[in-house]
Motif scaffolding. Structure first.
Motif, PDB file in Angstrom:
ATOM      1  N   UNK A 152      56.591  99.453 -63.669  1.00 40.74           N
ATOM      2  CA  UNK A 152      55.795  99.727 -64.855  1.00 40.74           C
ATOM      3  C   UNK A 152      55.328  98.463 -65.552  1.00 40.74           C
ATOM      4  N   UNK A 153      54.537  98.659 -66.629  1.00 46.32           N
ATOM      5  CA  UNK A 153      53.934  97.539 -67.356  1.00 46.32           C
ATOM      6  C   UNK A 153      54.345  97.573 -68.821  1.00 46.32           C
ATOM      7  N   UNK A 154      54.383  96.381 -69.410  1.00 47.37           N
ATOM      8  CA  UNK A 154      54.746  96.221 -70.818  1.00 47.37           C
ATOM      9  C   UNK A 154      53.760  95.250 -71.458  1.00 47.37           C
ATOM     10  N   UNK A 155      53.107  95.694 -72.541  1.00 50.06           N
ATOM     11  CA  UNK A 155      52.147  94.868 -73.274  1.00 50.06           C
ATOM     12  C   UNK A 155      52.679  94.683 -74.688  1.00 50.06           C
ATOM     13  N   UNK A 156      52.804  93.432 -75.138  1.00 52.70           N
ATOM     14  CA  UNK A 156      53.358  93.194 -76.469  1.00 52.70           C
ATOM     15  C   UNK A 156      52.668  92.027 -77.148  1.00 52.70           C
ATOM     16  N   UNK A 157      52.492  92.145 -78.457  1.00 57.50           N
ATOM     17  CA  UNK A 157      51.921  91.045 -79.244  1.00 57.50           C
ATOM     18  C   UNK A 157      52.941  89.913 -79.350  1.00 57.50           C
ATOM     19  N   UNK A 158      52.457  88.679 -79.235  1.00 57.20           N
ATOM     20  CA  UNK A 158      53.298  87.501 -79.422  1.00 57.20           C
ATOM     21  C   UNK A 158      52.617  86.559 -80.414  1.00 57.20           C
ATOM     22  N   UNK A 159      53.384  85.656 -80.966  1.00 54.54           N
ATOM     23  CA  UNK A 159      52.839  84.556 -81.754  1.00 54.54           C
ATOM     24  C   UNK A 159      53.098  83.274 -80.978  1.00 54.54           C
ATOM     25  N   UNK A 160      52.057  82.528 -80.664  1.00 52.76           N
ATOM     26  CA  UNK A 160      52.196  81.306 -79.873  1.00 52.76           C
ATOM     27  C   UNK A 160      52.776  80.185 -80.731  1.00 52.76           C
ATOM     28  N   UNK A 161      53.708  79.427 -80.141  1.00 53.28           N
ATOM     29  CA  UNK A 161      54.337  78.320 -80.849  1.00 53.28           C
ATOM     30  C   UNK A 161      55.166  77.479 -79.905  1.00 53.28           C
ATOM     31  N   UNK A 162      56.014  76.634 -80.466  1.00 56.37           N
ATOM     32  CA  UNK A 162      56.755  75.680 -79.645  1.00 56.37           C
ATOM     33  C   UNK A 162      57.796  76.345 -78.750  1.00 56.37           C
ATOM     34  N   UNK A 163      58.218  77.552 -79.063  1.00 60.48           N
ATOM     35  CA  UNK A 163      59.216  78.236 -78.243  1.00 60.48           C
ATOM     36  C   UNK A 163      58.615  79.336 -77.378  1.00 60.48           C
ATOM     37  N   UNK A 164      57.306  79.303 -77.202  1.00 59.11           N
ATOM     38  CA  UNK A 164      56.646  80.323 -76.394  1.00 59.11           C
ATOM     39  C   UNK A 164      57.180  80.327 -74.961  1.00 59.11           C
ATOM     40  N   UNK A 165      57.490  79.145 -74.430  1.00 58.27           N
ATOM     41  CA  UNK A 165      57.967  79.067 -73.047  1.00 58.27           C
ATOM     42  C   UNK A 165      59.313  79.764 -72.872  1.00 58.27           C
TER      43      UNK A 165
END
Length: 300
Positions: A152-165
């Motif tokens: 299955x698939x999962x789509x979620x909003x994120x906020x990009x920043x220094x801990x994105x990785x």
């Protein structure tokens, strides 16, 4: 805002509907989907998209039977106005009992797709907002491990920043393909993007109750993970490259540009439309009541 205006003209409850539509244009996330869950659904624009793209076409198809209609479950702490073909569950996505309710609605089956456009009330402090948002995503992942079928698939909003990785590596534990996408309807000035996670494949022997223990090991020296994400953007052989994609018709509307208002059909000036569906139980409802009471008291 062009997308705010278009949302009202096309009957969407919020401009965020265009974000999910543009993600689907790029990743074809609705193909083969029969059971879908919308987390943090209120006020319901993504549930509207799911209804129009999945439920309504099947309902009015001559070949479709009642038992073949897609099932859509929307979850939020806040109630929202009804949407055709959408089952509403007022609950907490961090609670395992909510997952049990969803599975009951699916007659014991699991979801093909889980979407989440939820976000905290932002403070403007990017590090704080990014952290709180990442915790919300991991809360969504908690319920995903209970209700999403393998593949299955999962789509979620994120906020990009220094801990994105770090967040990327945590998602990669469960999804072989993870892409961070920026829909054209998302403003360039916004740090938001969307994690598009495909082909759910939990680790062998994984128990959802051990999720947080597993996530804590990611990036730790003794974690044993193939993905070392102990700090932001790593150097050397452990450096993590995150696939990032801008999606949406490049010739379409630019969310950061101003467009002139069109004339009405009779040649008169453009008339702004009311919102399609105001919140039915907003958290600021009590504040509005107090303000009205104060104004009435002052007038009297």
């Amino acid at each position: 805002d062009i997308y705010y205006r278009k949302a009202k003209e096309e009957g969407w409850r919020a401009r965020s509907a265009f974000k999910l539509l543009q993600i689907d244009e790029e990743f074809n996330i609705f193909q083969g989907v029969k059971r879908v869950v919308d987390l943090c659904a209120a006020p319901g624009s993504w549930s509207q998209v799911l209804s129009r793209q999945l439920y309504l076409p099947a309902k009015y198809s001559a070949e479709s039977k009642e038992e073949d209609l897609p099932l859509i479950v929307a979850i939020d702490l806040q109630p929202m106005a009804p949407i055709e073909g959408v089952i509403q569950v007022q609950g907490d996505i961090t609670n395992a009992r909510t997952a049990e309710v969803v599975i009951r609605h699916f007659d014991g089956c699991k979801a093909d797709l889980v979407v989440c456009d939820g976000a905290p009330d932002v403070t403007g402090l990017h590090d704080m907002d990014e952290f709180v948002q990442s915790q919300l995503i991991l809360a969504g992942l908690t319920i995903v491990t209970h209700i999403l079928k393998e593949g299955g698939k999962f789509i979620a909003k994120i906020f990009r920043g220094k801990d994105t990785s770090l967040l990327y590596c945590q998602l990669k534990l469960f999804f072989p393909t993870v892409t961070f996408a920026k829909p054209k309807s998302s403003r360039n000035s916004s740090i938001e993007a969307f994690a598009v996670c495909e082909n759910y494949s939990p680790p062998e022997g994984f128990n959802p109750r051990d999720l947080h223990l597993l996530l804590e090991k990611v990036g730790s020296p003794s974690g044993g993970s193939d993905l070392d994400c102990s700090s932001g953007w790593l150097e050397g052989p452990n450096k993590v490259y995150i696939p990032f994609l801008a999606c949406g018709d490049l010739s379409g509307y630019d969310s950061d540009r101003s467009y002139p208002l069109p004339k009405e059909a009779d040649g008169s000036s453009y008339r702004s439309l009311d919102p399609i569906q105001p919140p039915i139980a907003p958290p600021y409802k009590r504040a509005i009541e107090l303000k009205k009471a104060s104004a009435q008291s002052f007038n009297s």
